[in-house]
Each structure stands twice: as C-alpha cells, then as structure tokens.
Design a protein around this motif. Sequence first.
Motif, mmCIF file in Angstrom:
data_model
loop_
_atom_site.group_PDB
_atom_site.id
_atom_site.type_symbol
_atom_site.label_atom_id
_atom_site.label_comp_id
_atom_site.label_asym_id
_atom_site.label_seq_id
_atom_site.Cartn_x
_atom_site.Cartn_y
_atom_site.Cartn_z
ATOM 1 N N VAL A 60 -11.099 0.460 1.211
ATOM 2 C CA VAL A 60 -11.073 -0.398 2.459
ATOM 3 C C VAL A 60 -11.248 -1.883 2.170
ATOM 4 C CG1 VAL A 60 -12.118 1.555 3.460
ATOM 5 C CG2 VAL A 60 -13.564 -0.247 2.582
ATOM 6 N N TRP A 61 -11.291 -2.345 1.164
ATOM 7 C CA TRP A 61 -11.170 -4.000 0.898
ATOM 8 C C TRP A 61 -9.739 -4.510 0.566
ATOM 9 C CZ3 TRP A 61 -16.164 -5.624 1.647
ATOM 10 C CH2 TRP A 61 -17.082 -4.759 1.577
ATOM 11 N N PRO A 62 -9.670 -5.541 1.094
ATOM 12 C CA PRO A 62 -8.375 -6.271 1.094
ATOM 13 C C PRO A 62 -7.612 -6.651 -0.325
ATOM 14 C CG PRO A 62 -9.568 -7.348 2.609
ATOM 15 C CD PRO A 62 -10.396 -6.509 1.926
ATOM 16 N N TRP A 63 -8.715 -6.980 -1.089
ATOM 17 C CA TRP A 63 -7.819 -7.116 -2.560
ATOM 18 C C TRP A 63 -7.564 -5.719 -3.526
ATOM 19 C CZ3 TRP A 63 -12.811 -8.555 -0.937
ATOM 20 C CH2 TRP A 63 -13.792 -7.903 -1.109
ATOM 21 N N ARG A 64 -7.900 -4.434 -2.744
ATOM 22 C CA ARG A 64 -7.523 -3.287 -3.530
ATOM 23 C C ARG A 64 -6.140 -3.009 -3.327
ATOM 24 N NH1 ARG A 64 -10.273 -1.496 -7.158
ATOM 25 N NH2 ARG A 64 -9.717 0.599 -6.849
ATOM 26 N N PRO A 65 -5.346 -2.632 -4.428
ATOM 27 C CA PRO A 65 -3.970 -2.229 -4.243
ATOM 28 C C PRO A 65 -3.848 -1.299 -3.232
ATOM 29 C CG PRO A 65 -4.500 -2.105 -6.626
ATOM 30 C CD PRO A 65 -5.913 -2.596 -5.795
ATOM 31 N N GLU A 66 -4.813 -0.009 -3.243
ATOM 32 C CA GLU A 66 -4.478 0.862 -2.217
ATOM 33 C C GLU A 66 -4.505 0.548 -0.644
ATOM 34 O OE1 GLU A 66 -7.143 0.793 -4.319
ATOM 35 O OE2 GLU A 66 -6.637 2.267 -5.798
ATOM 36 N N PHE A 67 -5.187 -0.688 -0.500
ATOM 37 C CA PHE A 67 -5.286 -1.212 0.981
ATOM 38 C C PHE A 67 -4.115 -1.831 1.266
ATOM 39 C CE2 PHE A 67 -6.194 -4.944 3.770
ATOM 40 C CZ PHE A 67 -6.733 -4.162 4.870
ATOM 41 N N ARG A 68 -3.666 -2.600 0.120
ATOM 42 C CA ARG A 68 -2.321 -3.442 0.327
ATOM 43 C C ARG A 68 -1.121 -2.273 0.574
ATOM 44 N NH1 ARG A 68 -2.432 -6.562 -4.548
ATOM 45 N NH2 ARG A 68 -4.565 -6.299 -4.557
ATOM 46 N N ARG A 69 -1.114 -1.214 -0.122
ATOM 47 C CA ARG A 69 -0.083 -0.283 0.103
ATOM 48 C C ARG A 69 0.013 0.219 1.434
ATOM 49 N NH1 ARG A 69 -1.677 3.088 -4.099
ATOM 50 N NH2 ARG A 69 -1.575 1.528 -5.546
ATOM 51 N N VAL A 70 -1.133 0.557 1.767
ATOM 52 C CA VAL A 70 -1.264 1.203 3.270
ATOM 53 C C VAL A 70 -0.732 0.254 4.043
ATOM 54 C CG1 VAL A 70 -2.890 2.262 5.034
ATOM 55 C CG2 VAL A 70 -3.014 2.809 2.496
ATOM 56 N N MET A 71 -1.627 -0.994 4.063
ATOM 57 C CA MET A 71 -0.596 -2.055 5.057
ATOM 58 C C MET A 71 0.632 -2.322 5.038
ATOM 59 S SD MET A 71 -3.585 -2.704 7.026
ATOM 60 C CE MET A 71 -2.862 -3.939 7.746
ATOM 61 N N ASN A 72 1.199 -2.276 4.134
ATOM 62 C CA ASN A 72 2.545 -2.387 3.832
ATOM 63 C C ASN A 72 3.176 -1.281 4.373
ATOM 64 O OD1 ASN A 72 2.387 -4.911 2.381
ATOM 65 N ND2 ASN A 72 2.505 -4.024 0.472
ATOM 66 N N TRP A 73 2.535 -0.078 4.334
ATOM 67 C CA TRP A 73 3.379 1.131 5.097
ATOM 68 C C TRP A 73 3.067 0.948 6.432
ATOM 69 C CZ3 TRP A 73 1.202 5.277 7.750
ATOM 70 C CH2 TRP A 73 1.918 6.174 7.672
ATOM 71 N N LEU A 74 1.982 0.787 6.939
ATOM 72 C CA LEU A 74 1.778 0.416 8.281
ATOM 73 C C LEU A 74 2.590 -0.643 8.961
ATOM 74 C CD1 LEU A 74 -1.842 0.964 8.745
ATOM 75 C CD2 LEU A 74 -0.190 2.483 9.532
ATOM 76 N N MET A 75 3.063 -1.830 8.165
ATOM 77 C CA MET A 75 3.762 -2.668 8.803
ATOM 78 C C MET A 75 5.181 -2.389 8.432
ATOM 79 S SD MET A 75 1.780 -5.128 9.754
ATOM 80 C CE MET A 75 0.100 -5.651 9.943
ATOM 81 N N GLY A 76 5.631 -1.613 7.955
ATOM 82 C CA GLY A 76 7.085 -0.935 7.840
ATOM 83 C C GLY A 76 7.677 -1.984 6.600
ATOM 84 N N ARG A 77 6.923 -2.606 5.650
ATOM 85 C CA ARG A 77 7.282 -3.443 4.644
ATOM 86 C C ARG A 77 7.745 -2.455 3.593
ATOM 87 N NH1 ARG A 77 2.699 -7.722 4.987
ATOM 88 N NH2 ARG A 77 3.345 -8.632 6.936
ATOM 89 N N THR A 78 8.647 -2.979 2.654
ATOM 90 C CA THR A 78 9.063 -2.060 1.165
ATOM 91 C C THR A 78 8.684 -2.911 0.189
ATOM 92 O OG1 THR A 78 11.302 -2.882 1.513
ATOM 93 C CG2 THR A 78 10.883 -0.646 2.590
ATOM 94 N N GLN A 79 8.419 -2.118 -0.933
ATOM 95 C CA GLN A 79 7.853 -2.844 -2.001
ATOM 96 C C GLN A 79 8.907 -3.232 -2.878
ATOM 97 O OE1 GLN A 79 3.663 -1.764 -2.678
ATOM 98 N NE2 GLN A 79 4.226 -3.471 -2.468
#
Length: 79
Positions: A60-79
Amino acid sequence: MYLGPAFLFAAFASLFYVPSFLDIPFGLLTPRQLVSQLLFSVFALISLAALARSIELDPVWPWRPEFRRVMNWLMGRTQ
C-alpha cells in the motif's frame, strides 16, 4: 497486512497513556501508574514494529513496486 495491527496496537497504547509521566518522580508513582505506563510502552513498541514491518512489506506504500504496478494498471498505462 501489517498496517491494521499497527493501528490496533496504537489504539491499545493510547488507552494506557499516563499524562506527564516523565515529570513524575519515580518514587511518587503509584503501582497503577507504573503498570499503565509499562503497558503503554509495550503496546507503543509493538505498534512501531508493526508499522516498520508494514512499510517494508505491504504493497500500500507508494514506493513499493506492487503499488506502482497496480496504479499503472488502473490508469491504463503500459510498462
């Protein structure tokens, strides 16, 4: 996963807080105040340890890769 217990133990610690504990001479403490302050210290340390563990492992913390992965998925961004 560890964030819930951190808040729970912080709430327990707040139940046992003795106001101006550091200003009371040790000889003037009643047994009830001493036990209460010891319980406050124990619960506060457990709460801090759970918070540190949460910061280390919970996604749940913004600096964790899992958080960024979920946020990118929610925003519709691709890696």
